[in-house]
Design an enzyme around this catalytic site. Structure first.
Site, short mmCIF file in Angstrom:
data_model
loop_
_atom_site.label_atom_id
_atom_site.label_comp_id
_atom_site.label_asym_id
_atom_site.label_seq_id
_atom_site.Cartn_x
_atom_site.Cartn_y
_atom_site.Cartn_z
N PRO A 142 1.05 -1.20 -0.15
CG PRO A 142 -1.13 -1.61 1.49
CD PRO A 142 0.58 -1.95 0.40
CB ALA A 144 6.47 0.18 -0.99
CB SER A 146 6.98 4.54 -8.76
OG SER A 146 4.95 4.33 -9.65
CB ILE A 370 -10.33 3.28 -36.95
CG1 ILE A 370 -9.02 4.54 -37.00
CG2 ILE A 370 -10.51 3.55 -39.08
CD1 ILE A 370 -7.85 3.80 -38.29
CD GLU A 396 7.79 -6.73 -14.21
OE1 GLU A 396 6.51 -6.91 -13.32
OE2 GLU A 396 8.11 -7.35 -14.59
N GLY A 397 6.76 -0.93 -13.59
CA GLY A 397 6.78 -0.10 -13.56
C GLY A 397 6.15 0.65 -14.74
CB THR A 398 4.35 3.89 -13.84
OG1 THR A 398 5.03 4.80 -13.23
CG2 THR A 398 3.62 3.41 -13.18
C1 LIG Z 1 -3.89 -5.23 -12.71
C2 LIG Z 1 -1.85 -5.60 -12.17
C3 LIG Z 1 -1.06 -5.80 -11.72
C4 LIG Z 1 -0.13 -6.28 -11.01
N1 LIG Z 1 1.38 -7.28 -10.41
C5 LIG Z 1 1.86 -7.02 -9.92
C6 LIG Z 1 2.45 -7.42 -9.56
O1 LIG Z 1 2.29 -9.34 -9.75
N2 LIG Z 1 4.00 -7.97 -8.34
C7 LIG Z 1 4.10 -6.66 -8.06
O2 LIG Z 1 4.58 -5.95 -7.39
N3 LIG Z 1 2.93 -5.86 -8.00
C8 LIG Z 1 2.13 -5.17 -9.21
N4 LIG Z 1 1.12 -4.95 -9.50
C9 LIG Z 1 1.51 -3.25 -9.53
C10 LIG Z 1 2.64 -2.52 -10.19
O3 LIG Z 1 3.87 -2.62 -10.27
C11 LIG Z 1 2.44 -0.87 -9.13
O4 LIG Z 1 0.97 -0.31 -9.88
C12 LIG Z 1 3.31 0.39 -10.15
O5 LIG Z 1 4.60 -0.55 -9.97
C13 LIG Z 1 2.66 1.55 -9.74
O6 LIG Z 1 2.82 2.14 -8.11
P1 LIG Z 1 1.67 2.27 -7.91
O7 LIG Z 1 0.04 0.89 -7.68
O8 LIG Z 1 2.23 2.30 -6.35
O9 LIG Z 1 1.35 3.88 -8.25
P2 LIG Z 1 1.95 4.99 -7.95
O10 LIG Z 1 3.09 4.78 -7.52
O11 LIG Z 1 1.37 5.07 -6.17
O12 LIG Z 1 2.07 5.90 -9.01
C14 LIG Z 1 0.82 6.53 -9.50
C15 LIG Z 1 1.12 7.49 -10.48
O13 LIG Z 1 2.66 8.26 -9.64
C16 LIG Z 1 3.42 8.43 -11.73
N5 LIG Z 1 4.46 8.65 -10.72
C17 LIG Z 1 5.05 7.71 -9.36
N6 LIG Z 1 6.21 8.46 -8.62
C18 LIG Z 1 6.90 9.10 -10.19
C19 LIG Z 1 7.68 9.73 -10.33
N7 LIG Z 1 9.53 9.61 -9.63
N8 LIG Z 1 8.36 10.32 -10.97
C20 LIG Z 1 6.70 10.61 -12.55
N9 LIG Z 1 5.42 9.94 -12.30
C21 LIG Z 1 5.60 9.05 -11.02
C22 LIG Z 1 3.87 6.79 -11.80
O14 LIG Z 1 3.70 6.76 -12.75
C23 LIG Z 1 1.90 6.47 -11.70
O15 LIG Z 1 1.48 6.80 -12.74
C24 LIG Z 1 0.34 -4.64 -10.44
C25 LIG Z 1 -0.95 -3.81 -10.51
C26 LIG Z 1 -1.62 -4.17 -11.77
C27 LIG Z 1 -3.21 -3.06 -11.49
#
Ligand SMILES: Cc1cc2nc3c(=O)[nH]c(=O)nc-3n(C[C@H](O)[C@H](O)[C@H](O)COP(=O)(O)OP(=O)(O)OC[C@H]3O[C@@H](n4cnc5c(N)ncnc54)[C@H](O)[C@@H]3O)c2cc1C
Length: 419
Positions: A142, A144, A146, A370, A396-398
């Site tokens: 929750p 941790a 990105s 389209i 896998e990293g946004t």
């Molecule tokens: C369907 C699904 C499957 C998943 N599977 C796995 C899995 O198997 N194992 C696992 O461990 N995780 C998994 N994840 C988690 C996924 O890796 C995270 O959701 C993702 O890394 C983003 O983290 P967060 O949700 O905390 O978003 P946040 O980190 O809160 O990010 C929210 C937004 O802020 C942006 N942002 C954050 N920091 C920065 C920065 N420094 N600069 C610019 N923009 C920034 C992000 O790009 C995003 O747009 C999954 C997620 C989904 C939706």
């Protein structure tokens, strides 16, 4: 050395076999599992496991030199190239159902990237056995996502029993339920849980632990309801005094004044990001081919030889999408070639993920646009591919985070210098 664009034999075989699987096994079930979220496609899982075993593949867990049954020879290793090709083809079939394919997934990738030879043998051999098995990777929490160096899950060594005791909460774990709780119906899977062994050591204290399916103290607390890839289970997992054997730690059990533990997680991503990128390319290809088919049915052919100004707007759109798709795939190939040849690929890996994370949503959205009502209707799969594709830009990293990784690599900045 000349550049070789012809697909090696195992790659061509994988492409051929999985195209049929995509069209015959996945597509006819796509809509059903999209509309029946959390239903597990057991018949498909069992069929696929048997089919892949029969063809010598047996699972999507990485192998050094292509699939089982091939002789180890003097060719360069192509394990990741074969996997990228398989994943692209499976995602072309259905991205959600691809996630239900037995094999090690991200869990096995973590063991492959950060485990010792003994651990690889102990934890990875099971994927090539008789029963379908799953594994998952749990990093996100929750607080941790990105910034996954902020994880709070704690692993403490109980010296009396020589076991790690793990406490924490993990969310968004792809395949978490199939890996952890469904082992009664499957072979015993595992989850790889990232935890800190020393909260004062920051990234240097981070380690991954293999937690076997059914370990007491570990509980699936929730399955997410999602926009897309609804066939894939995405679990929240709680760990309360979960005990795992000492030897299940991936990497050194002592904290050095370094970030070795964190680098283990990053090494996993370097291996898996191009594979996620491959899946994004697969969905986009499905949508683009469907569009071309519908255009052809309506007498619209793409006149490739004409100068751009003589093309219609739809022809230009299709050609632009083909360029996006092919350039994206070439970036995947470069990243997996580096991984196969054990060369650093952090830059190429993140680049391929950024590109595919853009290309997938852009192409699928354009296809819906389209096609108009046909694109928006649930009668066809275009709208589903549009929903499915977005995930490749998130996990896998946004896209933003992978852009940061690319920038750091190019400019020579560390994580703390550019964030
Ligand atoms: C369907 C699904 C499957 C998943 N599977 C796995 C899995 O198997 N194992 C696992 O461990 N995780 C998994 N994840 C988690 C996924 O890796 C995270 O959701 C993702 O890394 C983003 O983290 P967060 O949700 O905390 O978003 P946040 O980190 O809160 O990010 C929210 C937004 O802020 C942006 N942002 C954050 N920091 C920065 C920065 N420094 N600069 C610019 N923009 C920034 C992000 O790009 C995003 O747009 C999954 C997620 C989904 C939706």
């Amino acid at each position: 050395m000349p550049i070789e664009f012809e697909a090696p034999k195992p790659v061509a075989q994988a492409q051929f076999m999985l195209k049929t699987v995509g069209e015959e096994m996945m597509r006819p079930r796509s809509r059903y599992y999209d509309e029946h979220e959390h239903e597990i496609p057991w018949d498909y899982i069992e069929f696929m496991h048997m089919a892949m075993k029969a063809s010598g593949g047996s699972s999507l867990a990485p192998r050094e030199n292509g699939n089982k049954g091939e002789e180890k020879d003097k060719r360069p290793p192509i394990g990741y190239q074969v996997m990228a090709t398989q994943i692209e083809a499976l995602a072309y079939g259905d991205l959600g159902m691809y996630h239900c394919l037995p094999g090690g997934g991200l869990g096995a990738a973590a063991v492959h990237a950060a485990g010792s030879p003994e651990q690889k043998a102990k934890f990875l051999d099971r994927f090539h056995g008789d029963k379908p098995i799953f594994a998952a990777m749990c990093i996100t929490e929750p607080g941790a996502g990105s910034d996954n160096s902020a994880i709070r899950t704690r692993a403490m060594l109980d010296e009396k029993t020589n076991e790690w005791v793990i406490n924490g909460e993990k969310i968004f774990v792809t395949g978490g339920d199939k890996s952890f709780s469904e082992y009664q119906k499957l072979g015993r899977g595992f989850i790889v849980v990232w935890a800190t062994i020393d909260p004062t050591a920051g990234r240097g204290g981070m380690r991954a632990f293999v937690v076997e399916g059914g370990t007491p103290g570990v509980r699936i607390v929730k399955l997410e309801h999602k926009l897309g890839i609804r066939c894939s289970d995405t679990a929240a997992i709680s760990l309360v005094d979960a005990r795992v054997p000492f030897e299940n730690i991936l990497g050194s059990p002592t904290v050095e004044k370094s970030t070795t533990g964190f680098k283990g997680a990053m090494a996993t991503f370097d291996a898996t990001r191009p594979l996620v990128a491959a899946s994004g390319i697969g969905v986009a290809r499905a949508a683009l081919e469907f569009l071309k088919e519908k255009l052809a049915e309506n007498g619209v052919q793409i006149r490739y030889g004409l100068p751009r100004q003589k093309l219609t707007s739809i022809e230009r759109d299709v050609i632009d999408m083909e360029i996006m798709l092919k350039s994206g795939w070439l970036m995947v190939l470069k990243a997996v070639w580096l991984a196969d040849n054990k060369k650093p690929n952090a830059l190429e890996s993140s680049m391929s993920k950024v590109r595919a994370g853009d290309v997938g949503p852009r192409i699928t959205q354009k296809v819906v646009e389209i096609l108009g009502p046909i694109g928006y209707s649930r009668e066809f799969l275009a709208e589903k591919w549009f929903r499915d594709a977005k995930i490749t830009d998130i996990y896998e990293g946004t896209g933003q985070i992978n852009r940061l990784v690319v920038a750091r690599q190019i400019l020579g900045y560390s994580g703390s210098e550019l964030r």
